[in-house]
Design an enzyme around this catalytic site. Structure first.
Site, PDB file in Angstrom:
ATOM      1  N   TYR A  32     -46.172   5.516  14.447  1.00  0.00           N
ATOM      2  CA  TYR A  32     -45.567   5.640  15.613  1.00  0.00           C
ATOM      3  C   TYR A  32     -44.676   6.574  16.109  1.00  0.00           C
ATOM      4  CZ  TYR A  32     -40.980   3.651  15.080  1.00  0.00           C
ATOM      5  OH  TYR A  32     -39.372   3.404  14.390  1.00  0.00           O
ATOM      6  N   ARG A  51     -45.013  15.435  13.758  1.00  0.00           N
ATOM      7  CA  ARG A  51     -44.786  14.194  12.780  1.00  0.00           C
ATOM      8  C   ARG A  51     -45.641  12.961  12.864  1.00  0.00           C
ATOM      9  NH1 ARG A  51     -38.756  11.639  13.655  1.00  0.00           N
ATOM     10  NH2 ARG A  51     -39.994  10.731  15.299  1.00  0.00           N
ATOM     11  N   LYS A 149     -43.036   7.603   9.280  1.00  0.00           N
ATOM     12  CA  LYS A 149     -42.419   6.738  10.305  1.00  0.00           C
ATOM     13  C   LYS A 149     -43.560   5.614  10.813  1.00  0.00           C
ATOM     14  CE  LYS A 149     -40.432   7.135  15.240  1.00  0.00           C
ATOM     15  NZ  LYS A 149     -39.119   6.633  14.843  1.00  0.00           N
TER      16      LYS A 149
HETATM   17  N1  PDD Z   1     -36.219   5.252  15.827  1.00  0.00           N
HETATM   18  N2  PDD Z   1     -34.409   6.905  11.342  1.00  0.00           N
HETATM   19  C1  PDD Z   1     -35.019   5.851  11.679  1.00  0.00           C
HETATM   20  C2  PDD Z   1     -35.343   4.750  10.690  1.00  0.00           C
HETATM   21  C3  PDD Z   1     -35.471   5.868  13.164  1.00  0.00           C
HETATM   22  O1  PDD Z   1     -36.272   4.481  13.441  1.00  0.00           O
HETATM   23  C4  PDD Z   1     -35.502   6.678  14.027  1.00  0.00           C
HETATM   24  C5  PDD Z   1     -35.800   6.578  15.469  1.00  0.00           C
HETATM   25  C6  PDD Z   1     -34.651   7.773  13.395  1.00  0.00           C
HETATM   26  C7  PDD Z   1     -34.403   8.907  14.601  1.00  0.00           C
HETATM   27  O2  PDD Z   1     -35.477   9.559  14.795  1.00  0.00           O
HETATM   28  P1  PDD Z   1     -35.774  10.636  16.130  1.00  0.00           P
HETATM   29  O3  PDD Z   1     -34.444  11.469  16.218  1.00  0.00           O
HETATM   30  O4  PDD Z   1     -37.018  11.287  15.786  1.00  0.00           O
HETATM   31  O5  PDD Z   1     -35.716   9.647  17.170  1.00  0.00           O
HETATM   32  C8  PDD Z   1     -33.868   7.947  12.217  1.00  0.00           C
HETATM   33  C9  PDD Z   1     -36.593   5.379  17.128  1.00  0.00           C
HETATM   34  C10 PDD Z   1     -35.997   5.668  18.439  1.00  0.00           C
HETATM   35  C11 PDD Z   1     -37.430   3.805  17.359  1.00  0.00           C
HETATM   36  O6  PDD Z   1     -37.706   3.320  16.254  1.00  0.00           O
HETATM   37  O7  PDD Z   1     -36.999   3.419  18.212  1.00  0.00           O
END
Ligand code: PDD
Length: 286
Positions: A32, A51, A149
């Site tokens: 996701y 990503r 992710k």
């Molecule tokens: N979360 N680490 C984890 C475990 C995350 O779930 C997220 C983002 C990040 C930050 O990643 P980014 O800067 O690409 O948003 C780091 C998203 C926002 C979510 O699950 O809602």
């Protein structure tokens, strides 16, 4: 009613039906992304889509979607839904198997789902207005592929729930050697003696897009030293500043960790510098 995208169609959210035999539902087998947009402008769209593709490759999920197809879905959903500030959630699962079995066939048709949800205005680089965070801590009990992710977020959810039970807003995680990994839904930065430090990328943490953009901006425009390295538990709890970064938070200051104040307990000067630069240059990362 929100308009969503499901398997090639745009339709009202309450008409989006997904099979209970979908491997994303049964096994959490999917990828996701959460991509923020403000007044129709995405932040970090390209790194988010890169990503997404990296994750699909890691799971060997094949779609026929080109970058243009993804861009078209993103733009169509923003146009079809109301809201000045919308985050786009995209999810791709391996699709449906006729029987529940750990093994999968390579010829399954992926389920591709995307929707938007409203987010607050972009954070302002203003110490008096920024939302501050009090966080809990926990040993990181997630799997060893956190760089993907994945929609298999049970580990993250259980860690995040600890913060809910402790009336804090996030949980910062440490591995079995008591080294910082990340938070349950954010990356983590610390500041000590005017040096900005964050864990280097490996299988223990998500390569956050906000982390990537912030590091690039800091290295280009910021006077302070920046390090990517192992960070110990003691360094975190004795830091002058601690920040959380994510697409929905941007750079969020932490003022207390496990009921102990971070530094002076107030938002720091380097946070102000970092968020100021992030706000100024984030639009360059489309
Ligand atoms: N979360 N680490 C984890 C475990 C995350 O779930 C997220 C983002 C990040 C930050 O990643 P980014 O800067 O690409 O948003 C780091 C998203 C926002 C979510 O699950 O809602």
């Amino acid at each position: 009613m929100n308009t969503v995208f499901l398997n090639g169609e745009y339709l009202p959210a309450d008409k989006a039906l997904i099979s209970p035999m979908d491997r994303g539902f049964l096994f959490g087998e999917g990828i996701y992304e959460v991509i923020p947009s403000y007044s129709g402008q995405f932040i970090g769209l390209a790194p988010h889509l890169n990503r997404l593709n990296d994750g699909l490759k890691a799971l060997k999920i094949k779609t026929s979607f080109t970058l243009k197809d993804w861009l078209d879905i993103c733009n169509q959903l923003i146009e079809k839904n109301d809201g000045e500030n919308l985050a786009l959630y995209i999810q791709v699962t391996r699709g449906c198997s006729l029987q529940r079995h750990h093994a999968y066939n390579n010829d399954l048709t992926p389920t591709i789902y995307a929707f938007t949800f409203g987010i607050p205005n972009a954070p302002l680089a203003d110490k008096s207005q920024v939302k501050t965070y009090k966080v809990s801590t926990d040993q990181d009990l997630r799997w060893q592929r956190c760089n993907i992710k994945s929609t298999s977020l049970l580990g993250n959810v259980m860690h995040f729930q600890k913060s809910v039970e402790e009336s804090t807003q996030e949980t910062i995680l440490f591995n079995s050697k008591n080294e910082l990994t990340e938070a349950s839904a954010s990356n983590v930065f610390i500041v000590k003696n005017k040096v900005i430090i964050t864990p280097h990328l490996d299988h223990q943490i998500l390569p956050g897009v906000t982390r990537f953009i912030l590091l690039d901006i800091l290295k280009k425009y910021c006077e302070y030293a920046v390090e990517e390295r192992v960070v110990s538990y003691d360094e975190v709890i004795n830091a002058d500043e601690v920040w959380l970064t994510s697409s929905t938070k941007e750079v969020a200051p932490v003022v207390a960790i496990a009921n102990k104040e971070v530094g002076s307990g107030r938002v720091g000067e380097l946070w102000l510098a970092a968020q100021t630069l992030f706000s100024q240059y984030k639009g360059h990362y489309e």
